[in-house]
Scaffold this motif. Structure first.
Motif, PDB file in Angstrom:
ATOM      1  N   GLU A 228      27.871 131.476  71.760  1.00 15.47           N
ATOM      2  CA  GLU A 228      28.866 130.618  72.430  1.00 15.47           C
ATOM      3  C   GLU A 228      28.921 130.903  73.923  1.00 15.47           C
ATOM      4  O   GLU A 228      29.028 129.974  74.738  1.00 15.47           O
ATOM      5  CB  GLU A 228      30.252 130.830  71.800  1.00 15.47           C
ATOM      6  CG  GLU A 228      30.403 130.261  70.403  1.00 15.47           C
ATOM      7  CD  GLU A 228      29.774 131.101  69.335  1.00 15.47           C
ATOM      8  OE1 GLU A 228      29.629 130.619  68.185  1.00 15.47           O
ATOM      9  OE2 GLU A 228      29.426 132.269  69.626  1.00 15.47           O
ATOM     10  N   LEU A 229      28.835 132.166  74.301  1.00 13.19           N
ATOM     11  CA  LEU A 229      28.867 132.526  75.721  1.00 13.19           C
ATOM     12  C   LEU A 229      27.630 132.024  76.455  1.00 13.19           C
ATOM     13  O   LEU A 229      27.710 131.581  77.602  1.00 13.19           O
ATOM     14  CB  LEU A 229      28.999 134.045  75.873  1.00 13.19           C
ATOM     15  CG  LEU A 229      30.354 134.640  75.486  1.00 13.19           C
ATOM     16  CD1 LEU A 229      30.304 136.161  75.514  1.00 13.19           C
ATOM     17  CD2 LEU A 229      31.462 134.127  76.402  1.00 13.19           C
ATOM     18  N   ILE A 230      26.478 132.077  75.777  1.00 15.11           N
ATOM     19  CA  ILE A 230      25.239 131.572  76.391  1.00 15.11           C
ATOM     20  C   ILE A 230      25.326 130.061  76.606  1.00 15.11           C
ATOM     21  O   ILE A 230      24.975 129.547  77.674  1.00 15.11           O
ATOM     22  CB  ILE A 230      24.028 131.927  75.510  1.00 15.11           C
ATOM     23  CG1 ILE A 230      23.783 133.433  75.537  1.00 15.11           C
ATOM     24  CG2 ILE A 230      22.782 131.172  75.991  1.00 15.11           C
ATOM     25  CD1 ILE A 230      22.718 133.899  74.563  1.00 15.11           C
ATOM     26  N   ARG A 231      25.811 129.345  75.579  1.00 15.95           N
ATOM     27  CA  ARG A 231      25.941 127.887  75.720  1.00 15.95           C
ATOM     28  C   ARG A 231      26.993 127.542  76.782  1.00 15.95           C
ATOM     29  O   ARG A 231      26.830 126.581  77.540  1.00 15.95           O
ATOM     30  CB  ARG A 231      26.299 127.255  74.381  1.00 15.95           C
ATOM     31  CG  ARG A 231      25.147 127.224  73.389  1.00 15.95           C
ATOM     32  CD  ARG A 231      25.435 126.285  72.220  1.00 15.95           C
ATOM     33  NE  ARG A 231      26.519 126.789  71.399  1.00 15.95           N
ATOM     34  CZ  ARG A 231      26.331 127.544  70.316  1.00 15.95           C
ATOM     35  NH1 ARG A 231      25.107 127.902  69.960  1.00 15.95           N
ATOM     36  NH2 ARG A 231      27.361 127.946  69.593  1.00 15.95           N
ATOM     37  N   HIS A 235      26.484 125.164  80.081  1.00 20.84           N
ATOM     38  CA  HIS A 235      27.332 124.011  80.415  1.00 20.84           C
ATOM     39  C   HIS A 235      27.922 124.149  81.822  1.00 20.84           C
ATOM     40  O   HIS A 235      28.005 123.164  82.566  1.00 20.84           O
ATOM     41  CB  HIS A 235      28.454 123.874  79.395  1.00 20.84           C
ATOM     42  CG  HIS A 235      27.982 123.600  78.001  1.00 20.84           C
ATOM     43  ND1 HIS A 235      26.823 122.913  77.738  1.00 20.84           N
ATOM     44  CD2 HIS A 235      28.524 123.928  76.790  1.00 20.84           C
ATOM     45  CE1 HIS A 235      26.656 122.822  76.419  1.00 20.84           C
ATOM     46  NE2 HIS A 235      27.665 123.434  75.834  1.00 20.84           N
ATOM     47  N   LEU A 236      28.321 125.349  82.185  1.00 21.78           N
ATOM     48  CA  LEU A 236      28.873 125.577  83.527  1.00 21.78           C
ATOM     49  C   LEU A 236      27.824 125.277  84.596  1.00 21.78           C
ATOM     50  O   LEU A 236      28.130 124.666  85.620  1.00 21.78           O
ATOM     51  CB  LEU A 236      29.370 127.014  83.657  1.00 21.78           C
ATOM     52  CG  LEU A 236      30.690 127.349  82.952  1.00 21.78           C
ATOM     53  CD1 LEU A 236      30.932 128.846  82.959  1.00 21.78           C
ATOM     54  CD2 LEU A 236      31.854 126.614  83.602  1.00 21.78           C
ATOM     55  N   ASP A 241      25.438 121.577  88.765  1.00 16.71           N
ATOM     56  CA  ASP A 241      24.297 120.767  89.191  1.00 16.71           C
ATOM     57  C   ASP A 241      24.670 119.291  89.344  1.00 16.71           C
ATOM     58  O   ASP A 241      24.105 118.586  90.197  1.00 16.71           O
ATOM     59  CB  ASP A 241      23.145 120.902  88.198  1.00 16.71           C
ATOM     60  CG  ASP A 241      22.538 122.300  88.205  1.00 16.71           C
ATOM     61  OD1 ASP A 241      22.754 123.025  89.193  1.00 16.71           O
ATOM     62  OD2 ASP A 241      21.863 122.663  87.216  1.00 16.71           O
ATOM     63  N   LEU A 242      25.611 118.825  88.523  1.00 21.76           N
ATOM     64  CA  LEU A 242      26.034 117.424  88.604  1.00 21.76           C
ATOM     65  C   LEU A 242      26.559 117.085  89.987  1.00 21.76           C
ATOM     66  O   LEU A 242      26.270 116.014  90.536  1.00 21.76           O
ATOM     67  CB  LEU A 242      27.118 117.133  87.553  1.00 21.76           C
ATOM     68  CG  LEU A 242      26.660 116.857  86.126  1.00 21.76           C
ATOM     69  CD1 LEU A 242      27.868 116.605  85.245  1.00 21.76           C
ATOM     70  CD2 LEU A 242      25.720 115.665  86.076  1.00 21.76           C
ATOM     71  N   ASP A 254      32.508 114.414  81.626  1.00 27.29           N
ATOM     72  CA  ASP A 254      33.421 114.318  80.493  1.00 27.29           C
ATOM     73  C   ASP A 254      32.779 114.895  79.224  1.00 27.29           C
ATOM     74  O   ASP A 254      33.432 115.603  78.438  1.00 27.29           O
ATOM     75  CB  ASP A 254      33.818 112.860  80.276  1.00 27.29           C
ATOM     76  CG  ASP A 254      34.841 112.699  79.160  1.00 27.29           C
ATOM     77  OD1 ASP A 254      35.963 113.206  79.311  1.00 27.29           O
ATOM     78  OD2 ASP A 254      34.520 112.059  78.145  1.00 27.29           O
ATOM     79  N   PHE A 255      31.498 114.607  79.020  1.00 23.61           N
ATOM     80  CA  PHE A 255      30.784 115.140  77.853  1.00 23.61           C
ATOM     81  C   PHE A 255      30.699 116.661  77.908  1.00 23.61           C
ATOM     82  O   PHE A 255      30.940 117.351  76.906  1.00 23.61           O
ATOM     83  CB  PHE A 255      29.380 114.535  77.777  1.00 23.61           C
ATOM     84  CG  PHE A 255      28.505 115.169  76.743  1.00 23.61           C
ATOM     85  CD1 PHE A 255      28.674 114.872  75.402  1.00 23.61           C
ATOM     86  CD2 PHE A 255      27.513 116.075  77.109  1.00 23.61           C
ATOM     87  CE1 PHE A 255      27.865 115.470  74.432  1.00 23.61           C
ATOM     88  CE2 PHE A 255      26.712 116.673  76.153  1.00 23.61           C
ATOM     89  CZ  PHE A 255      26.889 116.372  74.815  1.00 23.61           C
ATOM     90  N   LEU A 256      30.365 117.204  79.085  1.00 22.11           N
ATOM     91  CA  LEU A 256      30.239 118.658  79.219  1.00 22.11           C
ATOM     92  C   LEU A 256      31.584 119.350  79.020  1.00 22.11           C
ATOM     93  O   LEU A 256      31.645 120.449  78.463  1.00 22.11           O
ATOM     94  CB  LEU A 256      29.669 119.000  80.600  1.00 22.11           C
ATOM     95  CG  LEU A 256      28.182 118.663  80.798  1.00 22.11           C
ATOM     96  CD1 LEU A 256      27.782 118.853  82.253  1.00 22.11           C
ATOM     97  CD2 LEU A 256      27.311 119.522  79.897  1.00 22.11           C
TER      98      LEU A 256
END
Length: 298
Positions: A228-231, A235-236, A241-242, A254-256
């Protein structure tokens, strides 16, 4: 680059003896919805005007109001179409007598109605004789209004982006703290379990270190939050990058946010460790604030 979905723009120009005014308002919407309100004789331009709007706006509800008023110089050298004026006045009487509606037409109202004025030589008005030229005029005015709208949306978007980036930085700090705390979960459980068994021990039986180790191993497997921490870290990074890309980021952000919220909930359900739980609560609060801001980002 991020744009707010809320904004306002306007423009005004003169053509063919008329003053053309265009006003644009935009608000939040899941998709790009364009609503055009214009005089009936301009409806033939609706498709091309809609495509022009979509070049500037990727997401949000956009309401566009287009209107024209005859200039005084044009009115001075024009003649009234008496039959049209009488028809409008009769329509007002019908609305008053049969439907009980109140209100009267003013001189300005009447002069702004279609077909009320004729040019001195009784030639067709400019919007009938040169529709192609009118289409170019409307597109020019619309683009000016859209540029003003875009400028306002950009300024508002900068404020939103700064706030979201600060909260993403706070999430990163909390994530790093959770990475440091994760190894202590099992050791903390081992100490609590041994202490509890010791308190319950009446010394008639000896502690079985093997069974204790198995119990701790099962707990370690159930409470492991490495994935979970890796995922969450992934995501962060994608969120950061967005904001560096030149694309529309609202939907992806919104998805992230949804994905990060899912990871945090899983961590909260696994981590039976107060320092971690406290950080889970704080991360969920920050994510909710980001979600509120992201709802207004294009």
């Amino acid at each position: 680059m991020s744009f707010s979905m809320t904004g306002y723009g306007q423009s005004a120009l003169q053509y063919g003896g008329y003053k053309v005014e265009i006003e644009i308002k935009s608000v939040n919407h899941r998709y790009c919805e364009v609503v055009l309100r214009m005089p009936r004789e301009w409806t033939c331009f609706e498709d091309v005007l809609r495509r022009t709007v979509q070049q500037y706006v990727k997401r949000g509800r956009v309401d566009i109001y287009m209107n024209k008023e005859a200039e005084l110089e044009h009115v001075a050298f024009a003649t009234l179409n008496h039959s049209a004026v009488k028809a409008y006045m009769q329509a007002v009487d019908i609305l008053h007598d049969q439907y009980g509606l109140e209100g009267k037409l003013t001189v300005r109202d009447i002069l702004s109605l279609p077909d009320v004025l004729h040019s001195p030589d009784h030639q067709p008005s400019a919007d009938e004789a040169d529709m192609e030229a009118w289409g170019e005029v409307l597109q020019e005015g619309l683009r000016k209004a859209l540029e003003n709208l875009k400028s306002m949306r950009f300024k508002e978007g900068l404020h939103l982006a700064q706030d979201v980036e600060q909260r993403l930085h706070r999430l990163q700090v909390l994530h790093d703290e959770m990475v440091a705390l994760a190894p202590h979960v099992v050791e903390e459980h081992r100490m609590r379990l041994r202490q509890r068994l010791t308190e319950l021990q009446d010394y008639s039986l000896s502690l079985d270190d093997h069974k204790l180790s198995m119990e701790i191993a099962l707990f370690a497997d159930r409470s492991n939050i490495d994935e979970e921490l890796i995922r969450m870290q992934s995501h962060l990074k994608q969120c950061k990058d967005l904001f560096l890309s030149g694309e529309s980021i609202g939907r992806k952000l919104d998805f992230l946010i949804q994905e990060m919220n899912r990871e945090i909930n899983t961590i909260g359900s696994k981590a039976n460790y107060l320092p971690l739980v406290n950080r889970v609560v704080e991360m969920k609060a920050e994510l909710e604030k980001i979600r509120e801001q992201a709802a207004n980002i294009e």
